[in-house]
Design a protein around this motif. Structure first.
Motif, PDB file in Angstrom:
ATOM      1  N   ASN A  41       0.850  -1.194   0.000  1.00  0.00           N
ATOM      2  CA  ASN A  41       0.000   0.000   0.000  1.00  0.00           C
ATOM      3  C   ASN A  41       0.879   1.235   0.000  1.00  0.00           C
ATOM      4  O   ASN A  41       1.890   1.281   0.708  1.00  0.00           O
ATOM      5  N   ASP A  42       0.488   2.246  -0.765  1.00  0.00           N
ATOM      6  CA  ASP A  42       1.204   3.527  -0.747  1.00  0.00           C
ATOM      7  C   ASP A  42       0.808   4.314   0.493  1.00  0.00           C
ATOM      8  O   ASP A  42      -0.338   4.260   0.931  1.00  0.00           O
ATOM      9  N   LEU A  43       1.785   5.029   1.054  1.00  0.00           N
ATOM     10  CA  LEU A  43       1.530   5.902   2.203  1.00  0.00           C
ATOM     11  C   LEU A  43       1.598   7.343   1.723  1.00  0.00           C
ATOM     12  O   LEU A  43       2.647   7.808   1.294  1.00  0.00           O
ATOM     13  N   GLY A  44       0.498   8.053   1.801  1.00  0.00           N
ATOM     14  CA  GLY A  44       0.481   9.460   1.429  1.00  0.00           C
ATOM     15  C   GLY A  44       1.138  10.311   2.507  1.00  0.00           C
ATOM     16  O   GLY A  44       1.477   9.840   3.597  1.00  0.00           O
ATOM     17  N   LEU A  45       1.302  11.574   2.216  1.00  0.00           N
ATOM     18  CA  LEU A  45       1.963  12.483   3.157  1.00  0.00           C
ATOM     19  C   LEU A  45       1.172  12.630   4.453  1.00  0.00           C
ATOM     20  O   LEU A  45       1.752  12.695   5.534  1.00  0.00           O
ATOM     21  N   GLN A  46      -0.151  12.665   4.369  1.00  0.00           N
ATOM     22  CA  GLN A  46      -0.962  12.819   5.573  1.00  0.00           C
ATOM     23  C   GLN A  46      -0.851  11.596   6.476  1.00  0.00           C
ATOM     24  O   GLN A  46      -0.698  11.716   7.691  1.00  0.00           O
ATOM     25  N   LYS A  47      -0.877  10.407   5.899  1.00  0.00           N
ATOM     26  CA  LYS A  47      -0.765   9.187   6.699  1.00  0.00           C
ATOM     27  C   LYS A  47       0.628   9.075   7.327  1.00  0.00           C
ATOM     28  O   LYS A  47       0.776   8.633   8.457  1.00  0.00           O
ATOM     29  N   ASP A  60       7.796   8.714  -1.888  1.00  0.00           N
ATOM     30  CA  ASP A  60       7.735   7.287  -2.196  1.00  0.00           C
ATOM     31  C   ASP A  60       7.838   6.487  -0.898  1.00  0.00           C
ATOM     32  O   ASP A  60       8.914   6.072  -0.497  1.00  0.00           O
ATOM     33  N   ALA A  61       6.711   6.310  -0.218  1.00  0.00           N
ATOM     34  CA  ALA A  61       6.655   5.541   1.025  1.00  0.00           C
ATOM     35  C   ALA A  61       5.537   4.513   0.899  1.00  0.00           C
ATOM     36  O   ALA A  61       4.497   4.786   0.296  1.00  0.00           O
ATOM     37  N   LYS A  88      21.849  -3.027  -8.764  1.00  0.00           N
ATOM     38  CA  LYS A  88      21.311  -1.800  -9.376  1.00  0.00           C
ATOM     39  C   LYS A  88      19.806  -1.787  -9.198  1.00  0.00           C
ATOM     40  O   LYS A  88      19.131  -2.792  -9.389  1.00  0.00           O
ATOM     41  N   GLY A  89      19.281  -0.641  -8.818  1.00  0.00           N
ATOM     42  CA  GLY A  89      17.841  -0.484  -8.661  1.00  0.00           C
ATOM     43  C   GLY A  89      17.522   0.332  -7.427  1.00  0.00           C
ATOM     44  O   GLY A  89      18.398   0.902  -6.785  1.00  0.00           O
ATOM     45  N   ILE A  90      16.254   0.371  -7.099  1.00  0.00           N
ATOM     46  CA  ILE A  90      15.780   1.176  -5.977  1.00  0.00           C
ATOM     47  C   ILE A  90      15.752   0.339  -4.702  1.00  0.00           C
ATOM     48  O   ILE A  90      15.162  -0.735  -4.674  1.00  0.00           O
ATOM     49  N   LEU A  91      16.420   0.852  -3.661  1.00  0.00           N
ATOM     50  CA  LEU A  91      16.392   0.225  -2.340  1.00  0.00           C
ATOM     51  C   LEU A  91      15.563   1.095  -1.409  1.00  0.00           C
ATOM     52  O   LEU A  91      15.670   2.317  -1.429  1.00  0.00           O
ATOM     53  N   TYR A  92      14.756   0.452  -0.591  1.00  0.00           N
ATOM     54  CA  TYR A  92      13.912   1.157   0.364  1.00  0.00           C
ATOM     55  C   TYR A  92      14.411   0.897   1.777  1.00  0.00           C
ATOM     56  O   TYR A  92      14.707  -0.241   2.132  1.00  0.00           O
ATOM     57  N   ASP A  93      14.508   1.963   2.572  1.00  0.00           N
ATOM     58  CA  ASP A  93      14.846   1.827   3.983  1.00  0.00           C
ATOM     59  C   ASP A  93      13.639   1.277   4.727  1.00  0.00           C
ATOM     60  O   ASP A  93      12.494   1.545   4.358  1.00  0.00           O
ATOM     61  N   VAL A  94      13.912   0.545   5.797  1.00  0.00           N
ATOM     62  CA  VAL A  94      12.853  -0.090   6.583  1.00  0.00           C
ATOM     63  C   VAL A  94      12.683   0.680   7.878  1.00  0.00           C
ATOM     64  O   VAL A  94      13.650   1.030   8.550  1.00  0.00           O
ATOM     65  N   ARG A  95      11.430   0.932   8.226  1.00  0.00           N
ATOM     66  CA  ARG A  95      11.132   1.624   9.472  1.00  0.00           C
ATOM     67  C   ARG A  95       9.976   0.907  10.159  1.00  0.00           C
ATOM     68  O   ARG A  95       9.043   0.467   9.517  1.00  0.00           O
ATOM     69  N   MET A  96      10.054   0.762  11.448  1.00  0.00           N
ATOM     70  CA  MET A  96       8.995   0.222  12.289  1.00  0.00           C
ATOM     71  C   MET A  96       8.408  -1.118  11.820  1.00  0.00           C
ATOM     72  O   MET A  96       7.236  -1.192  11.458  1.00  0.00           O
ATOM     73  N   PRO A  97       9.176  -2.202  11.816  1.00  0.00           N
ATOM     74  CA  PRO A  97       8.556  -3.496  11.504  1.00  0.00           C
ATOM     75  C   PRO A  97       7.567  -3.879  12.594  1.00  0.00           C
ATOM     76  O   PRO A  97       7.839  -3.695  13.776  1.00  0.00           O
ATOM     77  N   ARG A  98       6.412  -4.384  12.195  1.00  0.00           N
ATOM     78  CA  ARG A  98       5.356  -4.764  13.132  1.00  0.00           C
ATOM     79  C   ARG A  98       4.946  -6.201  12.879  1.00  0.00           C
ATOM     80  O   ARG A  98       4.469  -6.537  11.800  1.00  0.00           O
ATOM     81  N   PHE A 107       7.132  -0.644   7.179  1.00  0.00           N
ATOM     82  CA  PHE A 107       6.965   0.671   6.588  1.00  0.00           C
ATOM     83  C   PHE A 107       8.275   0.972   5.884  1.00  0.00           C
ATOM     84  O   PHE A 107       9.334   0.967   6.510  1.00  0.00           O
ATOM     85  N   ILE A 108       8.216   1.199   4.581  1.00  0.00           N
ATOM     86  CA  ILE A 108       9.444   1.418   3.810  1.00  0.00           C
ATOM     87  C   ILE A 108       9.359   2.767   3.099  1.00  0.00           C
ATOM     88  O   ILE A 108       8.270   3.274   2.832  1.00  0.00           O
ATOM     89  N   PHE A 109      10.531   3.339   2.808  1.00  0.00           N
ATOM     90  CA  PHE A 109      10.569   4.611   2.107  1.00  0.00           C
ATOM     91  C   PHE A 109      11.859   4.728   1.317  1.00  0.00           C
ATOM     92  O   PHE A 109      12.891   4.173   1.675  1.00  0.00           O
TER      93      PHE A 109
END
Length: 116
Positions: A41-47, A60-61, A88-98, A107-109
């Motif tokens: 799921n995409d996370l918008g700025l408000q969420k 891009d979260a 090569k490619g896009i790597l996402y940082d991981v935050r708050m695994p639940r 939650f990745i960004f």
């Protein structure tokens, strides 16, 4: 909108550099596991503001839900956006695994998409 995508769970690994200097290390990422059929799921700025308190906002979260009990990664990459052989490619940082009953939500960004 929920999409189903395959992801790589990546762990940081440092290898010695050339020349014999013990402090010259190069970081690269090793695939811990390839997780199939993950819900994304995409996370918008408000969420993001609600979840993280407006600490940092990214264009891009996403939330990625992996079934089972996967190992905790340092980074996550989508299979169609990243090549583990060439790294090569896009790597996402991981935050708050639940952890949940039979899944883990990450939650990745993309740090290159920082807004505020």
């Amino acid at each position: 909108m929920t999409r189903v995508r395959d992801v790589y769970l990546l762990k940081k690994s440092a290898t010695p550099g050339s020349g014999g200097n013990p402090f010259d290390k190069h970081s690269h990422y090793v695939v811990l596991e390839k997780a199939l059929f993950c819900r994304v799921n995409d996370l918008g700025l408000q969420k993001q503001t609600l979840l993280f308190g407006g600490d940092s906002l990214y264009q891009d979260a996403k939330t990625v839900i992996v079934n089972g009990s996967p190992p905790l990664p340092d980074k996550i990459a989508f299979v169609d956006e990243y090549d583990p052989k060439t790294e090569k490619g896009i790597l996402y940082d991981v935050r708050m695994p639940r952890s949940h009953t039979n899944s883990v939500a990450f939650f990745i960004f993309n740090t290159k998409s920082k807004v505020g």
